[in-house]
Structure formats: structure tokens, C-alpha cells
Design a protein around this motif. Structure first.
Motif, short mmCIF file in Angstrom:
data_model
loop_
_atom_site.label_atom_id
_atom_site.label_comp_id
_atom_site.label_asym_id
_atom_site.label_seq_id
_atom_site.Cartn_x
_atom_site.Cartn_y
_atom_site.Cartn_z
N LEU A 113 2.58 -5.15 13.46
CA LEU A 113 2.64 -6.20 14.16
C LEU A 113 0.76 -5.38 14.67
O LEU A 113 0.35 -6.85 14.81
CB LEU A 113 3.79 -5.83 15.36
CG LEU A 113 4.89 -7.13 14.74
CD1 LEU A 113 5.39 -7.17 16.18
CD2 LEU A 113 4.60 -7.98 14.20
N GLU A 114 0.49 -4.33 15.08
CA GLU A 114 -0.58 -4.49 15.16
C GLU A 114 -1.25 -4.28 14.33
O GLU A 114 -3.05 -3.70 14.16
CB GLU A 114 -0.82 -2.77 16.20
CG GLU A 114 0.06 -3.46 17.24
CD GLU A 114 -0.49 -4.84 18.40
OE1 GLU A 114 -1.79 -4.56 18.30
OE2 GLU A 114 0.58 -5.47 19.10
N ALA A 115 -1.14 -3.64 12.91
CA ALA A 115 -1.68 -3.03 12.25
C ALA A 115 -2.86 -4.15 11.14
O ALA A 115 -2.78 -5.84 11.13
CB ALA A 115 -1.53 -2.40 10.52
N ALA A 137 1.15 4.19 6.98
CA ALA A 137 1.08 2.66 7.00
C ALA A 137 -0.55 2.44 6.60
O ALA A 137 -0.88 2.62 7.80
CB ALA A 137 2.09 1.71 5.74
N GLN A 138 -1.24 1.47 5.95
CA GLN A 138 -2.08 1.68 6.30
C GLN A 138 -2.24 -0.57 6.84
O GLN A 138 -3.87 -0.59 7.52
CB GLN A 138 -3.54 1.38 4.54
CG GLN A 138 -3.55 2.85 4.72
CD GLN A 138 -4.18 3.69 5.27
OE1 GLN A 138 -5.24 3.44 5.73
NE2 GLN A 138 -3.89 4.62 5.53
N THR A 139 -1.11 -0.74 6.28
CA THR A 139 -1.72 -2.39 6.91
C THR A 139 -0.55 -2.35 6.78
O THR A 139 0.34 -2.04 7.17
CB THR A 139 -2.02 -2.98 5.53
OG1 THR A 139 -0.59 -2.59 4.00
CG2 THR A 139 -2.94 -3.05 3.88
N ASP A 189 0.79 -1.13 0.31
CA ASP A 189 -0.25 -0.08 0.05
C ASP A 189 0.79 1.02 0.33
O ASP A 189 0.50 2.56 0.58
CB ASP A 189 -0.90 0.14 1.27
CG ASP A 189 -0.16 0.20 2.55
OD1 ASP A 189 0.14 0.57 3.20
OD2 ASP A 189 0.65 -1.69 2.80
N LEU A 190 2.02 1.20 -0.24
CA LEU A 190 3.26 2.34 -0.48
C LEU A 190 3.00 2.95 -1.89
O LEU A 190 3.29 1.75 -2.45
CB LEU A 190 4.83 1.93 -0.01
CG LEU A 190 4.35 1.87 1.70
CD1 LEU A 190 5.35 1.58 2.12
CD2 LEU A 190 3.60 3.24 2.30
N GLU A 191 3.31 3.77 -2.09
CA GLU A 191 3.03 4.14 -3.71
C GLU A 191 4.44 4.31 -3.84
O GLU A 191 5.33 5.75 -2.73
CB GLU A 191 2.49 5.81 -3.98
CG GLU A 191 2.19 5.78 -5.30
CD GLU A 191 2.06 7.62 -5.58
OE1 GLU A 191 2.15 8.32 -6.40
OE2 GLU A 191 0.86 7.59 -4.68
#
Length: 604
Positions: free
Chosen positions: A66-68, A36-38, A7-9
Motif C-alpha cells: 500500500l506504500e510502494a 518487491a519493487q512495486t 516484478d517477481l521472477e
């Protein structure tokens, strides 16, 4: 990047002019924010931070991952735990790494990857840092044990770690087969993420092994597959280096620009500074001065943001580039700031000395010669503190030349004498430096009627006969002739001037040869020998291809000699009056020609 896991451009190479892209980098936010989203996005951010040696940020990103969303995916979790282990190992904090290593090993066992878990449990942090020689033997034994069981991620890991040590101890040729084998295993297993890192290592090893085309092909393979910005930046930088060494300047510029943008975007400040510096150097070679200055500014900014030690040398390079472009006020600002920043340090004497030399040139061009002399005198002290005796000598000689131009004779003499003392270092003497010092001091002393100057010039001739060029010998002989004139030794002066003329002619400098003969003729005229002077003036322009200005000077001297002959009743030269009239007419025509050539073009 593309696909569900990313999800990184990743910014693709830009099409805007280099100057616009460099300006954009200069005005980009100084703080590097990470979001980041994920979990997969946090993997990339953590890796990029670790690559940029921002270890705290890397650990923070990995913990957030680890929490995403997506953190329950085993592959994401394994990568995040590995990054955490690696970050602490690279910081020398094995105890802090241990809990994450244990969690990773436990997860591997849960996934049924018992052999990989056992290898990582046995080797611990060895796989996460550069192994020492004893650890390398353990890795070699482990690789031999794993090979018969076929390709595996753990074998690739062991081979890559072993290659790091082999590269350090034995060079790239020994490391290459290990890295190539690791890449082959990862390709066969379809492991894209570790393959990108392994291929990056392979490309750098190939470049070190003088295999530039193979290195570029490997870099292209990395860039053709998904990879984070740090890896892509590294491969763009490698491509730029290969193109640069192959004199493919336009391609090198494009890749260096891409590398700088990618590195800057992910906070790899040292890499961005290196890429911008490479771009700056290439642009300067291509006479793209404005682009070069912008690139040096980016390099300095990135280095300072990353607190990179090379920031000061990059500031020096920026100042020197500004000097080359005659942007003297800007150069002064950059170099003065650098000098002030270095004033309190005990280990940057050489860099400060060079900054002060550049600063002296900048203020000289702004008509502030006294400041320049002070800067150069201080630079000499800095070079001595850095044990760079030749550079200190050059600084004193520069200050001496400036003082001489201002008719500050005693100051010039002090600098020249100190420069000579530093240049004359016995067996370690640089003969060309010694030659410059002797020539400068001898010329100054002779010009001010100090006969000791002749001794220095004769010593310079002894040095130049052994170490110098024919033209240098001619130049010093010419200086000696003029010095002897100042000391009232006309006969010796004429002989030296004629010798200089012959040497200049042999060195194929016709203008200098003619000038030396004109000088000899002028001395003859001053000595009351108009017949010999007139012949010499005529010969000087007849035998050498000289400029119109020098021809005019010779004609003026010849006319003066002919007038003396015409006026002297004791000289029997009936043709003197005719030659005088012809010379006067020739001089008038030549002056008209010079005036016409000097006039600005007229409007039609």
C-alpha cells in the motif's frame, strides 16, 4: 511473470538432474525473505504468504504494498486491501479486518462500481472465508439476484464462495457447475488475476470428482497464463498427482520437482513438503534410491521449517527409506533422533513405536542385537499406548525371534508368550498374526525339549487349516516333525515329515519337499532303520527337483545308511556294497561340481 505489473521472477522448470535440484533445495536459505519493487509485486508476495498460512507475513507484505510505487493504481490497491481483509478473516479477527473492508468498499464506490461495493458491504467477511450453512443460503439467494444482470466480478466471487460450502457439504459434483460458471464470467470480463485462483479451485474440484484429464487441462490453462508461484506450484502438484495415478512416473517426477521448487521459493512449506514426499515415493518405486532419500530429506526439512505436524511422519519415512537402501548408520541417526524428540509427547506413541522398530532393524544390521531387543520391547509399549495391539504383538514376536537366535531362551519365551497373548484377541483376532505367534512359540519350546510346544504347533495347524495357505500348513507340519524329533518321538516325527513333504510338493515347493524327505530319512537312520533310510534318501532326490547342496546332503545320508547295512552281519543285502561304491563316486563328482561352481572366475 511478465508485463508492467509484475516484478517477481517465476522460476521455470529446471533441466538439471533431480539430485542436483534437490541438493539445491536442501542448501537454500532457511529464512524466507520478501522484497518487491512495486505494489503489484507485493500483491504476489502477500498472496503467496497467505497461501502458505504465514498470515502475519501476508499482512506485512500487503501493508508494504500500500506504500510502494504503483499503490495508487486502483486494481493494485483493491487486491492489497482484499488480502488484508482475508488474512484477518482467516485468523478469526473480523474486527481487525473491518477497517480494510471499509476502505475497499469506499474505493469501489469511488470507481463507480456501486453494485460490487454494495454486495461486499452486505456480505462482509462471508466472501473471504468458508461460509457456514446459513451463510451459504444467503450466497445462493444473492447469486440468483445477480445472475439476470450478466457477468460480474461480484457474481464470480459469490459463486466461488458458495462452491466452497457445496464442496464441503455435498461433494465436488455439486460444486463444479458453480466454479465453472465463475470461471466463465471472469474469462468474459478479462479478469486474469482472479481467474487464476478460480481455475485453481476448479482443477482441484475436477480431480476430486474423478475427472483427472479435465483437471490437468485446467491446470495447464493456469500455467499458460501469468500467476504467482503459489498458484503455479499448486498446479504443478496437481499435474504430478494426475501423472502418478496414471502410472506416468517420469512426468510425475518432473512436475513434483517443479512443485517443490516453486512452493519452497515462496515459503509454502507444507506444499513443498508434500511435493517432495510424492517425489520421494515415486523415486523409490523406480529404484532411484539416492533421489528418494534426498527427496525425503527435503520433505522433512520443509515440514520442519513450516512447523508442519507431518514432519515426524516424514522423518520416519526417511529412516525407512535409508533402511531399504541398507544405509543402516544413517537410518539409525534419523530414527534415534526422531525417537528422542517424541519421547516426551503424549500423542505420538504410534509414530515413536514405528521409529523404534526401524531403529531396532538398523542396529541389528550393525551387530548390536541386544540394543535391538530393547528398542523392540519399548516399541511394543508404545503401540499398546496407541491401542495398536497387532503392532505390539509384532514387536514382541520380532524381539522373541532375535532372542531365540541368540539362544536367550527364557527371554525369547517371554516375548513369544506376550506376543501370543496380544495376538489372541477373540473375535478381533488377526488369524495370520495368531498363526505366527503359535508357530514361533511352539518351535522354540520343542527345540528346547519342552513338550508343551507340540500343543502350540497343533493349535497353529488348526488355525492354518481354516485361514492359512497350503505352504504355511506344510511349513508348520515340518516344524512339528522336527519338534517331535527333539522330544524323542521318532515315529511321529517321520510321519509328520512325510506329510510335510507331500504338502510342500502340492504347494509346488520341490526343494522344501525334498528337504522334508531327507529329514525323515535322517530320523529313520537315527532310529536304527538303515534300509528304510537308504530308500528314503534315494527317493528324496529322485522324485524332486532339488539343489545340488541338498542332493549332496542326501547322498551323505545314504552313504551312512549303506555303510551300516554293509557292516551289519544280520542284514541280507548283497547289493549294498555296490550301491555304496556308486554313491561314494557320485558324491565325489557332485562335490567337485560344487567346488568348481563356488570358485572365483579365473583370469584368461
Amino acid at each position: 511473470m511478465s508485463g508492467d505489473h509484475y516484478d517477481l521472477e517465476v522460476e521455470l522448470p529446471g533441466s538439471a538432474p533431480l539430485s542436483m535440484r534437490l541438493e539445491a533445495l536442501l542448501h537454500a536459505p532457511a529464512e524466507h525473505s520478501m522484497h518487491a519493487q512495486t505494489a503489484r509485486g507485493w500483491v504476489d508476495l502477500a498472496y503467496e504468504a497467505a497461501y502458505g498460512e504465514r498470515y502475519s507475513a501476508a499482512a506485512e507484505a500487503a501493508l508494504k504494498g500500500l506504500e510502494a510505487p504503483g499503490s495508487t493504481d486502483p486494481e493494485n490497491r483493491l487486491m492489497l486491501l482484499r488480502i488484508l481483509c482475508g488474512v484477518y478473516e482467516m485468523r478469526g479477527e473480523s474486527d481487525a479486518a473491518a477497517p480494510y473492508l471499509h476502505k475497499r468498499i469506499a474505493l469501489l464506490r469511488e470507481l463507480g462500481r456501486a453494485r460490487q461495493a454494495q454486495v461486499e458491504a452486505d456480505l462482509g467477511g462471508i466472501l473471504l472465508r468458508e461460509p457456514d450453512r446459513v451463510e451459504a443460503e444467503i450466497l445462493a439467494t444473492t447469486a440468483e439476484r445477480l445472475r439476470p444482470e450478466g457477468p460480474s466480478v461480484e457474481l464470480a466471487d459469490v459463486l466461488s464462495s458458495l462452491a466452497v460450502r457445496r464442496l464441503h457439504d455435498e461433494g465436488p459434483e455439486t460444486a463444479l457447475p458453480l466454479i465453472e460458471e465463475a470461471c466463465e464470467h471472469l474469462v468474459s470480463l478479462g479478469k486474469r488475476e482472479p481467474l487464476a485462483g478460480a481455475r485453481m479451485f476448479l482443477a482441484h474440484a475436477q480431480l476430486l470428482a474423478a475427472q483427472p484429464e479435465q483437471a490437468r487441462a485446467t491446470a495447464d490453462a493456469v500455467l499458460a497464463a501469468p500467476a504467482n508461484r503459489a498458484v503455479r506450484g499448486a498446479m504443478a502438484m496437481l499435474r504430478a498427482t494426475v501423472h502418478h495415478h496414471a502410472d506416468e512416473s517420469e512426468e510425475a517426477l518432473a512436475d513434483a520437482m517443479n512443485a517443490a521448487e516453486l512452493y519452497s521459493a515462496c515459503g509454502v512449506r507444507k506444499g513443498a513438503a508434500s511435493a517432495a514426499a510424492l517425489l520421494a515415493g515415486i523415486a523409490a518405486q523406480l529404484n532411484q534410491g539416492d533421489v528418494s532419500v534426498l527427496a525425503w530429506r527435503v520433505a522433512v526439512q520443509q515440514a520442519e521449517l513450516g512447523e508442519v505436524a507431518e514432519a515426524r511422519m516424514l522423518s520416519l519415512a526417511l529412516g525407512q527409506q535409508l533402511l531399504e537402501l541398507h544405509q543402516h548408520e544413517e537410518a539409525e541417526t534419523v530414527l534415534d533422533s526422531l525417537s528422542v524428540r517424541l519421547a516426551g509427547t503424549e500423542s505420538e506413541h504410534s509414530t515413536r513405536g514405528r521409529a523404534l522398530m526401524g531403529l531396532g532393524h538398523a542396529v541389528t544390521q550393525q551387530k548390536r542385537p541386544l540394543e535391538a531387543m530393547a528398542h523392540w520391547a519399548e516399541a511394543a509399549g508404545q503401540f499398546l499406548a496407541a491401542h495398536e495391539v497387532d503392532e505390539a504383538a509384532r514387536a514382541h514376536l520380532a524381539a522373541g525371534a532375535l532372542a531365540a537366535s541368540l539362544e536367550r531362551v527364557e527371554v525369547a519365551r517371554e516375548h513369544y508368550e506376550r506376543g501370543l497373548q496380544l495376538a489372541d484377541q477373540g473375535q478381533d483376532t488377526d488369524p495370520l498374526m495368531l498363526l505366527q505367534a503359535l508357530h514361533s512359540l511352539g518351535h522354540l519350546l520343542c527345540r528346547h525339549e519342552d513338550p508343551s510346544g507340540v500343543d502350540y504347533l497343533e493349535r497353529a495347524l488348526a488355525v492354518v487349516n481354516e485361514h492359512g495357505t497350503l505352504w504355511q500348513r506344510a511349513d508348520i507340519t515340518d516344524t512339528l516333525a522336527r519338534g517331535l524329533t527333539a522330544l524323542g518321538e521318532g515315529t511321529r516325527a517321520v510321519a509328520s515329515a512325510l506329510e510335510a513333504a507331500d504338502l510342500f510338493a502340492e504347494a509346488q515347493d520341490e526343494e522344501a519337499a525334498a528337504d522334508a524327505e531327507v529329514f525323515a530319512a535322517t530320523v529313520l537312520l537315527q532310529m536304527g532303520q538303515p534300509q528304510e533310510a537308504e530308500a528314503m534318501f534315494r527317493m528324496a532326490v529322485a522324485e524332486h527337483d532339488s539343489s545340488a547342496a541338498l542332493q549332496a546332503q542326501a547322498l551323505e545320508g545314504r552313504i551312512e545308511a549303506l555303510r551300516d547295512l554293509v557292516d551289519d552281519l544280520n542284514v541280507d543285502d548283497p547289493g549294498a556294497a555296490v550301491r555304496l561304491a556308486e554313491a561314494e563316486e557320485e558324491l565325489a563328482e557332485l562335490k567337485d561340481q560344487l567346488a568348481t561352481e563356488g570358485d572365483p572366475p579365473q583370469r584368461p
